[in-house]
Design a protein around this motif. Structure first.
Motif, mmCIF file in Angstrom:
data_model
loop_
_atom_site.group_PDB
_atom_site.id
_atom_site.type_symbol
_atom_site.label_atom_id
_atom_site.label_comp_id
_atom_site.label_asym_id
_atom_site.label_seq_id
_atom_site.Cartn_x
_atom_site.Cartn_y
_atom_site.Cartn_z
ATOM 1 N N UNK A 1 -73.264 42.484 71.259
ATOM 2 C CA UNK A 1 -74.199 43.580 71.504
ATOM 3 C C UNK A 1 -75.582 43.073 71.907
ATOM 4 N N UNK A 2 -75.805 41.758 71.829
ATOM 5 C CA UNK A 2 -77.118 41.188 72.124
ATOM 6 C C UNK A 2 -77.216 40.699 73.568
ATOM 7 N N UNK A 3 -78.449 40.416 73.993
ATOM 8 C CA UNK A 3 -78.705 39.827 75.305
ATOM 9 C C UNK A 3 -78.752 38.309 75.140
ATOM 10 N N UNK A 4 -77.910 37.612 75.874
ATOM 11 C CA UNK A 4 -77.905 36.152 75.902
ATOM 12 C C UNK A 4 -78.408 35.725 77.266
ATOM 13 N N UNK A 5 -79.554 35.050 77.288
ATOM 14 C CA UNK A 5 -80.129 34.539 78.535
ATOM 15 C C UNK A 5 -80.121 33.023 78.441
ATOM 16 N N UNK A 6 -79.466 32.361 79.406
ATOM 17 C CA UNK A 6 -79.301 30.910 79.376
ATOM 18 C C UNK A 6 -79.948 30.321 80.626
ATOM 19 N N UNK A 7 -81.224 29.939 80.549
ATOM 20 C CA UNK A 7 -81.889 29.339 81.698
ATOM 21 C C UNK A 7 -81.609 27.834 81.774
ATOM 22 N N UNK A 8 -81.720 27.303 82.980
ATOM 23 C CA UNK A 8 -81.599 25.865 83.212
ATOM 24 C C UNK A 8 -82.870 25.376 83.881
ATOM 25 N N UNK A 9 -83.508 24.371 83.295
ATOM 26 C CA UNK A 9 -84.625 23.671 83.906
ATOM 27 C C UNK A 9 -84.066 22.328 84.332
ATOM 28 N N UNK B 1 -67.259 34.810 71.471
ATOM 29 C CA UNK B 1 -66.435 33.659 71.814
ATOM 30 C C UNK B 1 -67.253 32.525 72.401
ATOM 31 N N UNK B 2 -66.538 31.555 72.948
ATOM 32 C CA UNK B 2 -67.161 30.368 73.536
ATOM 33 C C UNK B 2 -67.130 30.482 75.054
ATOM 34 N N UNK B 3 -68.272 30.141 75.653
ATOM 35 C CA UNK B 3 -68.443 30.239 77.099
ATOM 36 C C UNK B 3 -68.961 28.911 77.655
ATOM 37 N N UNK B 4 -68.826 28.773 78.968
ATOM 38 C CA UNK B 4 -69.318 27.581 79.671
ATOM 39 C C UNK B 4 -69.953 28.012 80.982
ATOM 40 N N UNK B 5 -71.165 27.515 81.221
ATOM 41 C CA UNK B 5 -71.822 27.660 82.515
ATOM 42 C C UNK B 5 -71.839 26.290 83.185
ATOM 43 N N UNK C 1 -73.052 23.625 80.414
ATOM 44 C CA UNK C 1 -73.645 24.146 79.189
ATOM 45 C C UNK C 1 -72.590 24.970 78.468
ATOM 46 N N UNK C 2 -72.157 24.478 77.313
ATOM 47 C CA UNK C 2 -71.228 25.209 76.458
ATOM 48 C C UNK C 2 -72.045 25.933 75.395
ATOM 49 N N UNK C 3 -71.738 27.204 75.171
ATOM 50 C CA UNK C 3 -72.487 27.987 74.197
ATOM 51 C C UNK C 3 -71.592 29.064 73.602
ATOM 52 N N UNK D 1 -83.034 14.933 85.008
ATOM 53 C CA UNK D 1 -83.015 15.518 83.659
ATOM 54 C C UNK D 1 -82.740 17.011 83.738
ATOM 55 N N UNK D 2 -82.396 17.574 82.576
ATOM 56 C CA UNK D 2 -82.253 19.020 82.480
ATOM 57 C C UNK D 2 -82.433 19.435 81.032
ATOM 58 N N UNK D 3 -82.760 20.720 80.850
ATOM 59 C CA UNK D 3 -82.820 21.291 79.514
ATOM 60 C C UNK D 3 -82.488 22.763 79.604
ATOM 61 N N UNK D 4 -82.149 23.319 78.463
ATOM 62 C CA UNK D 4 -81.810 24.727 78.379
ATOM 63 C C UNK D 4 -82.236 25.248 77.005
ATOM 64 N N UNK D 5 -82.172 26.542 76.849
ATOM 65 C CA UNK D 5 -82.488 27.177 75.578
ATOM 66 C C UNK D 5 -81.958 28.605 75.657
ATOM 67 N N UNK D 6 -81.941 29.280 74.519
ATOM 68 C CA UNK D 6 -81.583 30.700 74.559
ATOM 69 C C UNK D 6 -82.862 31.485 74.807
ATOM 70 N N UNK D 7 -82.960 32.036 75.979
ATOM 71 C CA UNK D 7 -84.154 32.773 76.377
ATOM 72 C C UNK D 7 -84.068 34.242 75.996
ATOM 73 N N UNK D 8 -85.017 34.991 76.511
ATOM 74 C CA UNK D 8 -85.068 36.424 76.207
ATOM 75 C C UNK D 8 -84.946 37.237 77.478
#
Length: 117
Positions: free
Chosen positions: A97-105, A59-63, A89-91, A110-117
């Motif tokens: 079953x997977x690991x979703x890691x959402x870091x914030x710099x 589904x859709x999530x928000x941090x 951050x909407x994602x 400014x800010x950025x994010x990505x799907x981490x490990x």
């Protein structure tokens, strides 16, 4: 078993974003419903996964990261309103079953994010 984790890096000060409030919500119809709020630890991480196992669903999530409050707490002189205040951050989670890691710099400008490990 899937899980959702996050962490915050304060790029302005070159350190973990400790003590930042983070709220996780899941989309339900046309709105988001809050699931959990955590405060990051000294390493800028949540102490436990935000969701794991059967609680993580496709589904859709928000941090929402309370960056403005974090920088004010550090004594950073911010304009009113601050340029970066709440970082949203909407994602999507396609495979629970997977690991979703959402870091914030983040910095006050400014800010950025990505799907981490």
């Amino acid at each position: 078993m899937g899980r959702l984790t996050t962490h915050v890096l304060d790029t302005a000060n070159g350190k973990p974003g400790d003590g930042m409030l983070v709220t996780l919500s899941r989309r339900a119809g046309d709105r988001y419903e809050a699931i959990v709020s955590v405060t990051t630890n000294a390493d800028g991480r949540a102490d436990t996964p935000l969701l794991e196992g059967g609680a993580l669903l496709p589904g859709r999530y928000r941090l929402v990261f309370a960056a403005g409050a974090y920088f004010r707490r550090l004594g950073v002189a911010l304009p009113e309103p601050p340029f970066v205040d709440e970082v949203v951050i909407d994602f999507g989670v396609a495979d629970a079953a997977l690991h979703y890691h959402v870091p914030l710099l983040v910095s006050p400008w400014s800010y950025s994010t990505y799907r981490g490990s």
